[in-house]
Design a protein around this motif. Structure first.
Motif, PDB file in Angstrom:
ATOM      1  N   ARG A  18       0.807  -1.120  -0.044  1.00 54.46           N
ATOM      2  CA  ARG A  18      -0.108  -0.061   0.001  1.00 54.46           C
ATOM      3  C   ARG A  18       0.802   1.306  -0.137  1.00 54.46           C
ATOM      4  O   ARG A  18       1.891   1.209   0.649  1.00 54.46           O
ATOM      5  CB  ARG A  18      -0.971   0.014   1.230  1.00 54.46           C
ATOM      6  CG  ARG A  18      -1.788  -1.102   1.166  1.00 54.46           C
ATOM      7  CD  ARG A  18      -2.845  -1.255   0.303  1.00 54.46           C
ATOM      8  NE  ARG A  18      -3.555  -2.365   0.376  1.00 54.46           N
ATOM      9  CZ  ARG A  18      -3.350  -3.533  -0.570  1.00 54.46           C
ATOM     10  NH1 ARG A  18      -2.434  -3.671  -1.491  1.00 54.46           N
ATOM     11  NH2 ARG A  18      -4.330  -4.420  -0.785  1.00 54.46           N
ATOM     12  N   GLU A  21       2.378   2.333   3.261  1.00 53.85           N
ATOM     13  CA  GLU A  21       3.602   1.295   3.834  1.00 53.85           C
ATOM     14  C   GLU A  21       5.075   1.902   3.362  1.00 53.85           C
ATOM     15  O   GLU A  21       5.904   1.405   3.793  1.00 53.85           O
ATOM     16  CB  GLU A  21       3.108   0.058   3.343  1.00 53.85           C
ATOM     17  CG  GLU A  21       2.054  -0.680   4.116  1.00 53.85           C
ATOM     18  CD  GLU A  21       1.899  -1.988   3.548  1.00 53.85           C
ATOM     19  OE1 GLU A  21       2.744  -3.042   3.819  1.00 53.85           O
ATOM     20  OE2 GLU A  21       0.963  -2.234   2.385  1.00 53.85           O
ATOM     21  N   ALA A  26      -1.695   8.228   0.125  1.00 50.32           N
ATOM     22  CA  ALA A  26      -2.625   7.400  -0.553  1.00 50.32           C
ATOM     23  C   ALA A  26      -3.510   7.816  -1.480  1.00 50.32           C
ATOM     24  O   ALA A  26      -3.942   7.067  -2.473  1.00 50.32           O
ATOM     25  CB  ALA A  26      -3.611   6.907   0.870  1.00 50.32           C
ATOM     26  N   THR A  33      -5.262  -0.474  -5.760  1.00 57.31           N
ATOM     27  CA  THR A  33      -4.987  -0.552  -4.151  1.00 57.31           C
ATOM     28  C   THR A  33      -3.783  -0.686  -3.811  1.00 57.31           C
ATOM     29  O   THR A  33      -3.150  -0.182  -2.975  1.00 57.31           O
ATOM     30  CB  THR A  33      -6.012  -1.886  -3.633  1.00 57.31           C
ATOM     31  OG1 THR A  33      -5.421  -2.959  -4.278  1.00 57.31           O
ATOM     32  CG2 THR A  33      -7.355  -1.675  -3.812  1.00 57.31           C
ATOM     33  N   GLY A  34      -2.730  -1.355  -4.801  1.00 54.44           N
ATOM     34  CA  GLY A  34      -1.494  -1.290  -4.342  1.00 54.44           C
ATOM     35  C   GLY A  34      -0.820  -0.025  -5.051  1.00 54.44           C
ATOM     36  O   GLY A  34      -1.158   0.739  -5.295  1.00 54.44           O
TER      37      GLY A  34
END
Length: 61
Positions: A18, A21, A26, A33-34
């Motif tokens: 993600r 991470e 975001a 999503t990745g």
């Protein structure tokens, strides 16, 4: 390993991470999503082409 298998492997690894991470924002309008391919290239300090081509088979043949 052939190119479709390599592409699937690379995609599965991008999907596991993600953005938060790895210190990326975001964002509210992400389509994946990745990590995006360009984000992987940026984090690895390589051209986006080096990330895109093995996964899609461009320049082959």
């Amino acid at each position: 390993m052939d190119l479709p298998q390599l592409g699937a492997f690379l995609r599965s690894r991008r999907d596991r991470l993600r953005p938060a991470e790895v210190g990326l924002p975001a964002g509210s309008r992400r389509r994946v999503t990745g990590l995006r391919r360009d984000e992987v290239g940026e984090l690895a300090h390589v051209s986006t082409d080096y990330v895109i081509c093995p996964g899609t088979g461009c320049g082959v043949g």
